[in-house]
Design an enzyme around this catalytic site. Sequence first.
Site, PDB file in Angstrom:
ATOM      1  N   TYR A 289       0.861  -1.184   0.000  1.00  0.00           N
ATOM      2  CA  TYR A 289       0.000   0.000   0.000  1.00  0.00           C
ATOM      3  C   TYR A 289       0.899   1.236   0.000  1.00  0.00           C
ATOM      4  O   TYR A 289       1.931   1.252  -0.677  1.00  0.00           O
ATOM      5  CB  TYR A 289      -0.961  -0.070   1.188  1.00  0.00           C
ATOM      6  CG  TYR A 289      -2.159   0.839   1.031  1.00  0.00           C
ATOM      7  CD1 TYR A 289      -2.979   0.757  -0.095  1.00  0.00           C
ATOM      8  CD2 TYR A 289      -2.455   1.790   1.993  1.00  0.00           C
ATOM      9  CE1 TYR A 289      -4.063   1.593  -0.258  1.00  0.00           C
ATOM     10  CE2 TYR A 289      -3.546   2.642   1.848  1.00  0.00           C
ATOM     11  CZ  TYR A 289      -4.337   2.549   0.716  1.00  0.00           C
ATOM     12  OH  TYR A 289      -5.411   3.384   0.557  1.00  0.00           O
TER      13      TYR A 289
ATOM     14  N   ALA B  22     -29.909 -21.461 -24.430  1.00  0.00           N
ATOM     15  CA  ALA B  22     -29.010 -22.584 -24.733  1.00  0.00           C
ATOM     16  C   ALA B  22     -29.398 -23.246 -26.050  1.00  0.00           C
ATOM     17  O   ALA B  22     -28.535 -23.557 -26.876  1.00  0.00           O
ATOM     18  CB  ALA B  22     -29.038 -23.599 -23.594  1.00  0.00           C
TER      19      ALA B  22
ATOM     20  N   ASP C 266     -24.478 -20.003 -20.297  1.00  0.00           N
ATOM     21  CA  ASP C 266     -25.728 -20.754 -20.492  1.00  0.00           C
ATOM     22  C   ASP C 266     -25.998 -20.971 -21.981  1.00  0.00           C
ATOM     23  O   ASP C 266     -26.549 -21.999 -22.374  1.00  0.00           O
ATOM     24  CB  ASP C 266     -26.914 -19.996 -19.876  1.00  0.00           C
ATOM     25  CG  ASP C 266     -26.771 -19.855 -18.366  1.00  0.00           C
ATOM     26  OD1 ASP C 266     -26.137 -20.728 -17.765  1.00  0.00           O
ATOM     27  OD2 ASP C 266     -27.268 -18.866 -17.809  1.00  0.00           O
TER      28      ASP C 266
ATOM     29  N   ASN D 258     -32.000 -31.347 -16.963  1.00  0.00           N
ATOM     30  CA  ASN D 258     -31.522 -31.759 -15.637  1.00  0.00           C
ATOM     31  C   ASN D 258     -32.548 -31.381 -14.576  1.00  0.00           C
ATOM     32  O   ASN D 258     -33.179 -30.334 -14.671  1.00  0.00           O
ATOM     33  CB  ASN D 258     -30.178 -31.081 -15.314  1.00  0.00           C
ATOM     34  CG  ASN D 258     -29.006 -32.002 -15.572  1.00  0.00           C
ATOM     35  OD1 ASN D 258     -29.084 -33.195 -15.317  1.00  0.00           O
ATOM     36  ND2 ASN D 258     -27.906 -31.447 -16.064  1.00  0.00           N
TER      37      ASN D 258
ATOM     38  N   LYS E  99     -20.031 -21.202  -9.357  1.00  0.00           N
ATOM     39  CA  LYS E  99     -19.367 -21.078 -10.662  1.00  0.00           C
ATOM     40  C   LYS E  99     -17.930 -20.589 -10.474  1.00  0.00           C
ATOM     41  O   LYS E  99     -17.004 -21.060 -11.147  1.00  0.00           O
ATOM     42  CB  LYS E  99     -20.160 -20.096 -11.541  1.00  0.00           C
ATOM     43  CG  LYS E  99     -19.831 -20.149 -13.031  1.00  0.00           C
ATOM     44  CD  LYS E  99     -20.196 -21.489 -13.627  1.00  0.00           C
ATOM     45  CE  LYS E  99     -20.027 -21.529 -15.129  1.00  0.00           C
ATOM     46  NZ  LYS E  99     -21.166 -21.012 -15.877  1.00  0.00           N
TER      47      LYS E  99
ATOM     48  N   GLY F 182     -34.900 -21.834 -25.586  1.00  0.00           N
ATOM     49  CA  GLY F 182     -34.280 -20.821 -24.750  1.00  0.00           C
ATOM     50  C   GLY F 182     -32.902 -20.446 -25.256  1.00  0.00           C
ATOM     51  O   GLY F 182     -32.497 -20.810 -26.365  1.00  0.00           O
TER      52      GLY F 182
ATOM     53  N   GLU G 182     -24.163 -15.109 -16.562  1.00  0.00           N
ATOM     54  CA  GLU G 182     -24.733 -16.346 -16.033  1.00  0.00           C
ATOM     55  C   GLU G 182     -26.191 -16.141 -15.638  1.00  0.00           C
ATOM     56  O   GLU G 182     -26.559 -15.129 -15.031  1.00  0.00           O
ATOM     57  CB  GLU G 182     -23.928 -16.781 -14.799  1.00  0.00           C
ATOM     58  CG  GLU G 182     -24.202 -18.167 -14.319  1.00  0.00           C
ATOM     59  CD  GLU G 182     -23.516 -19.232 -15.176  1.00  0.00           C
ATOM     60  OE1 GLU G 182     -23.896 -20.404 -15.041  1.00  0.00           O
ATOM     61  OE2 GLU G 182     -22.627 -18.890 -15.970  1.00  0.00           O
TER      62      GLU G 182
END
Length: 759
Positions: free
Chosen positions: A40, A199, A163, A287, A95, A197, A137
């Site tokens: 610093y 994806a 996605d 899923n 993630k 969608g 995401e």
Amino acid sequence: MSESRKRREALLYHAKPKPGKISVVPTKKYATQHDLSLAYSPGVAEPCLEIAKDKNNVYKYTAKSNLVAVISNGTAVLGLGDIGPEASKPVMEGKGLLFKIFADIDVFDIEVDATDVDKFVETVKAIAPTFGGINLEDIKAPEAFEIERRLKEELDIPVMHDDQHGTAIISAAALKNAIEINGKDISKVKIVVNGAGAAAISCTRLYLALGAKRENVVMCDSKGVIRKDRDNLTSQKAEFATDRDIRTLEEAMVDSDVFIGLSKGNVVSPEMLLSMEKNPIVFAMANPEPEISYELAVATREDIIMATGRSDNPNQVNNVLGFPFIFRGALDVRATKINEEMKMAAVHAIADLAKKTVPEQVNIVYDEVSLSFGKDYIIPKPFDPRLIYEIPPAIAKAAIESGVAQEPIVDWDKYIEELMDRSGTGSKEIRLLHNRAKKNPKRVVFAEADHLDVLKAAQRVHEEGIGIPVLLGNKDIILELKEELGFDADVEIIDPKTNEEKERRYRFAEKFWESRRRKGITLLEAQKWMRERNYFAAMMVNSGEADALITGYSRSYPSVVKPMLELIEKDKGVTRVAATNMMLTKQGPMFLADTTININPTAKDLAKISQLTYVIAKMFGMKPHIAMLGFSNFGSSKSESSAKIREAVSYIHRHHPNVIVDGELQADFALNPELLAKEFPFSKLNGKRANILIFPNLESANITYKLMKQVDGVESVGPILLGMSKPVHILQLGASVDEMVNMAAVAVVDAQNKEKKNK
């Protein structure tokens, strides 16, 4: 596991011992006032001034080059929908954890309270100077398309909505290989996509880039086939609207070659599969329940190539095969974007990796004799260690060739070595160990199950499918503790001291007496010893009534090892029992031996200990590189200790010339290949980092592994007992629940290995 138990365990995992899953860790020294003055004020002014002169210096002096933002507004979280930014944070942290453990990328998760596209884009743009890349995401469509498009246009760092593109890249690689296996032509295959969608749209676009024809694609949403005569189609859906006279998924499936499922579970029937063309390709990626289960699909059609999103089926389409390594390659060349060329490079790299010879380590982890390219192996496994050094170079090369790399790589061999170094994480080894155990769980005796922590470990072993616990101890106490833990599974409980076990005690005592009656044991004494849990547990394993045991939590190591050595025979050809600890270091797993058994081994003992540790390392899929450690290097000391090390090395060199072993060596030379090559270029370990360390005595080995655990925070698995004919493993006094679970996994893997060897 009950739903309430799953819920409680998940909440405790995220809350304890510290809330969340990721943290910030300093990368520079900070112990002294001098260190802090550099970190610093006033020292920090110098890099600030350099960056002010040229903002590209931010990559040189800060963490930006290895820092990705995982950003969401929480509008499309997993299968939970629009739950808001705060509720999305556990997913974003997760993630971040995956980025770190698979590709060594640091992450800040950012949750933005903005559903308006303009506001969201402006927020991300404002904070972008912090990061080397942006991973979008769980943002709902169609807004996700516009957000990504604008950020890619307006920022000079890589941006990717995983996605959309993660599933697209992995499934495209799988599709490329499946079509090749079936001998079909991608330009002619008829594809049905169920789901519309983010994806699904991205997947279909990538399939077109791979060579599929738009006229051969039919896309369905919740209302049926997306037709050109339907009203109120988004621009993305309109892109794939058909004018064919079909309206339902069932009609679309007739005579199709490929089904891509990105919708919901159990919407595809066996009849639909039977209506498809010969050698159909079905990717049911919903899923947790696929559009049709793997078992039902392969039972319906023998000629099918099937993939799902599930880890318990062959051909798992898992985004973790892609996003960590795509960003790794993009960051390493300071790419300004992730473009189509880079995504296609990922497709080809992943597809090509599946065609290469699979390392034995991967076969072992997935309990396969030999994985090879074919209908049940069209994409690599998520735990394949080659991903880190196969995928990023392909991404980096594509970035360079397409002109978006600001810092091209010159020395590719050096880059690949750097990538290999990034993969040395202990948590990955634990995952591999547990997954291997789950492939074929064995009956594991927990000899001290009336202790709370031991029962917690047994509960996890049961619930995670690592093994089948058998609980030994006071039955009333075990039942009381089970109720306290909510451990309501019907598992076997045995109290060796009760009348219920009298017949088995006497039977075990008779066998024990027969084996020890010429060594001073009377039948009465044998009967007495069988009331003691460790003797009873050892006899259970000896007689085949259990497959393995772990014990030692509450008693000293010498008192616990005694009955094991008395009752369990040594393995064939073994003259010396030993123990090793697998240390999970940043450089990868490392075995230390002997850590608990042999106090002052002879030269021949050291050679035997090396051989036993070599075998266990091979069992874990490693290529053993053995260093015999001492306080001197190659004859520089004439001490008795150094002489016996040299004698042991000489013995192995003569009798096992193919084994890579050398010594005596100081520890720093054994672990630093550059230092070793400079001073001792003749060493058999030249160019290799030792992953098995053999110590001259118990004192040095035991002190070293315990220091590593406490000072460096290295995780230890062990001690693993070597040279026994049965899988019996003894914990250190007061072992943690995690250590016991890991040792149970070792015991199961040991039992699996011994079962194979004895067939």
